[in-house]
Design an enzyme around this catalytic site. Structure first.
Site, PDB file in Angstrom:
ATOM      1  N   ASN A   1       0.879  -1.180   0.000  1.00 28.66           N
ATOM      2  CA  ASN A   1       0.000   0.000   0.000  1.00 28.66           C
ATOM      3  C   ASN A   1       0.914   1.226   0.000  1.00 28.66           C
ATOM      4  OD1 ASN A   1      -1.870   2.006   0.430  1.00 28.66           O
ATOM      5  ND2 ASN A   1      -2.149   1.543   2.608  1.00 28.66           N
TER       6      ASN A   1
ATOM      7  N   LYS B   1       0.093   4.297  -0.255  1.00 28.09           N
ATOM      8  CA  LYS B   1      -0.536   5.503   0.314  1.00 28.09           C
ATOM      9  C   LYS B   1      -0.294   6.691  -0.634  1.00 28.09           C
ATOM     10  CE  LYS B   1       0.467   3.533   4.779  1.00 28.09           C
ATOM     11  NZ  LYS B   1       0.300   3.655   6.203  1.00 28.09           N
TER      12      LYS B   1
ATOM     13  N   HIS C   1      -9.390   1.678   4.878  1.00 25.91           N
ATOM     14  CA  HIS C   1      -8.103   1.786   5.567  1.00 25.91           C
ATOM     15  C   HIS C   1      -8.261   2.748   6.741  1.00 25.91           C
ATOM     16  CE1 HIS C   1      -3.924   2.739   6.416  1.00 25.91           C
ATOM     17  NE2 HIS C   1      -3.604   1.628   5.767  1.00 25.91           N
TER      18      HIS C   1
ATOM     19  N   GLU D   1      -6.559   5.072   7.843  1.00 30.40           N
ATOM     20  CA  GLU D   1      -6.276   6.490   7.562  1.00 30.40           C
ATOM     21  C   GLU D   1      -7.496   7.158   6.919  1.00 30.40           C
ATOM     22  OE1 GLU D   1      -2.663   5.720   5.449  1.00 30.40           O
ATOM     23  OE2 GLU D   1      -1.733   5.107   7.336  1.00 30.40           O
TER      24      GLU D   1
ATOM     25  N   GLU E   1      -5.643  -4.652  10.753  1.00 31.02           N
ATOM     26  CA  GLU E   1      -4.530  -3.719  10.926  1.00 31.02           C
ATOM     27  C   GLU E   1      -4.736  -2.882  12.194  1.00 31.02           C
ATOM     28  OE1 GLU E   1      -2.529  -2.777   6.953  1.00 31.02           O
ATOM     29  OE2 GLU E   1      -4.197  -1.399   7.163  1.00 31.02           O
TER      30      GLU E   1
ATOM     31  N   GLY F   1       2.610   2.078  10.567  1.00 34.52           N
ATOM     32  CA  GLY F   1       3.601   3.133  10.353  1.00 34.52           C
ATOM     33  C   GLY F   1       4.347   3.535  11.618  1.00 34.52           C
TER      34      GLY F   1
ATOM     35  N   SER G   1       3.310  -2.372  10.338  1.00 35.69           N
ATOM     36  CA  SER G   1       4.762  -2.471  10.479  1.00 35.69           C
ATOM     37  C   SER G   1       5.317  -3.854  10.114  1.00 35.69           C
ATOM     38  CB  SER G   1       5.198  -2.066  11.888  1.00 35.69           C
ATOM     39  OG  SER G   1       4.866  -0.705  12.116  1.00 35.69           O
TER      40      SER G   1
HETATM   41  C1  PEP Z   1      -0.667   0.098   5.817  1.00 30.24           C
HETATM   42  O1  PEP Z   1      -0.473   1.070   5.117  1.00 30.24           O
HETATM   43  O2  PEP Z   1      -1.730  -0.494   5.727  1.00 30.24           O
HETATM   44  C2  PEP Z   1       0.371  -0.329   6.747  1.00 30.24           C
HETATM   45  C3  PEP Z   1       0.189  -1.427   7.423  1.00 30.24           C
HETATM   46  O3  PEP Z   1       1.488   0.467   6.846  1.00 30.24           O
HETATM   47  P1  PEP Z   1       2.889   0.058   7.519  1.00 30.24           P
HETATM   48  O4  PEP Z   1       3.273  -1.281   6.937  1.00 30.24           O
HETATM   49  O5  PEP Z   1       3.833   1.138   7.116  1.00 30.24           O
HETATM   50  O6  PEP Z   1       2.679  -0.027   8.988  1.00 30.24           O
END
Ligand code: PEP
Length: 257
Positions: A14, A16, A101, A103, A173, A179, A219
């Site tokens: 992803n 973003k 997501h 975000e 998630e 992140g 992460s």
């Molecule tokens: C994500 O964008 O869904 C995500 C899990 O980001 P990261 O791997 O950077 O934590």
């Protein structure tokens, strides 16, 4: 066309709001050969790119990688400034989109009810929804994770038939792990993916719960991906930061072979 209805491993990046068209093309040119390695090892491999990058990335990688969007609207067309419909994505060969997501839930007021409409719109277009769920740090610390995630799943899957439900990919998630570099332990990831699988069993049946794919995200890095994927209920990973550079994307793949 939807992804195969089977519990193949799935590694999905992803990006973003990262990568200009030039940067996305560079990545696509370097990464397209990874598709062969993934296919030989029965792994679905893909990236979800910003809208503006999709046509070029898709043209470069063809069917070697799955190219997905990060969002879509649930209506076909109309007065929705700044939005993109499933039909528009489909026309350029995009068959998958992330939905809900954290975000977007946080900054764009995306509710599970709205996600449900988007999931239905994608399925109607024979596209794969990757439906994200997960709790905030506060909810986690209050011990309310399971109630919270259950509501997200029940609302997101409202009125979906079993046949449609099985086509959705769920990504668990935890927001506190996205992140932050503070990934959930493999035990937490497994416990939550198993919990979600059981919700699907309660909503539908054992068959549906065995068929649906559930990813962990938060992460995930080359050095921890294998431990998540070794868990029986974790079918893959949704990866943000570590999917941005081809070297690390490649390492994620090779570390789960
Ligand atoms: C994500 O964008 O869904 C995500 C899990 O980001 P990261 O791997 O950077 O934590």
């Amino acid at each position: 066309m939807l992804l195969d209805k089977m519990r193949k491993k799935f590694l999905l990046g992803n990006w973003k709001m990262n990568k200009t068209v030039a940067e996305a093309k560079e990545f696509a040119n370097e990464a397209k050969s990874l598709g062969d390695i993934a296919k030989k090892n029965n792994i679905d491999l893909g990236v979800c790119a910003p809208f503006i990058d999709l046509i070029d990335v898709k043209n470069i990688v063809g069917d070697s990688l799955i190219v997905g969007a990060q969002n879509c609207h649930y209506l076909e067309k109309g007065a929705f400034t700044g939005e993109i419909s499933c039909e528009m994505l489909k026309e350029i060969g995009i068959n998958l989109s992330i939905i809900g997501h954290s975000e977007r839930r946080e900054y764009d007021n995306e509710t599970s009810t709205k996600c449900n409409l988007k999931i239905k719109a994608l399925l109607k277009n024979e596209m794969t929804p990757v439906y994200c769920c997960g709790e905030s740090l506060k909810t986690y610390e209050e011990g309310k994770t399971k109630d919270f995630v259950k509501t997200q799943i029940v609302e997101g899957f409202k009125d979906l038939t079993k046949l449609d439900a099985e086509k959705v990919v769920i990504a668990y998630e935890p927001i506190w792990a996205i992140g932050t570099g503070k990934s959930a332990s493999k035990e937490i990831a497994e416990d939550m993916c198993k919990f979600i699988r059981n919700i699907i069993k309660d909503l539908y049946d054992e068959d549906a719960s065995n068929n649906i794919r559930i990813l962990y995200g938060g992460s995930v890095k080359p050095n921890n991906i294998a431990e998540y994927l070794s868990q029986p209920d974790v079918d893959g990973a949704l990866v943000g930061g570590a999917s941005l550079k081809v070297d690390s994307y490649k390492e994620l793949l090779t570390n789960l072979l």
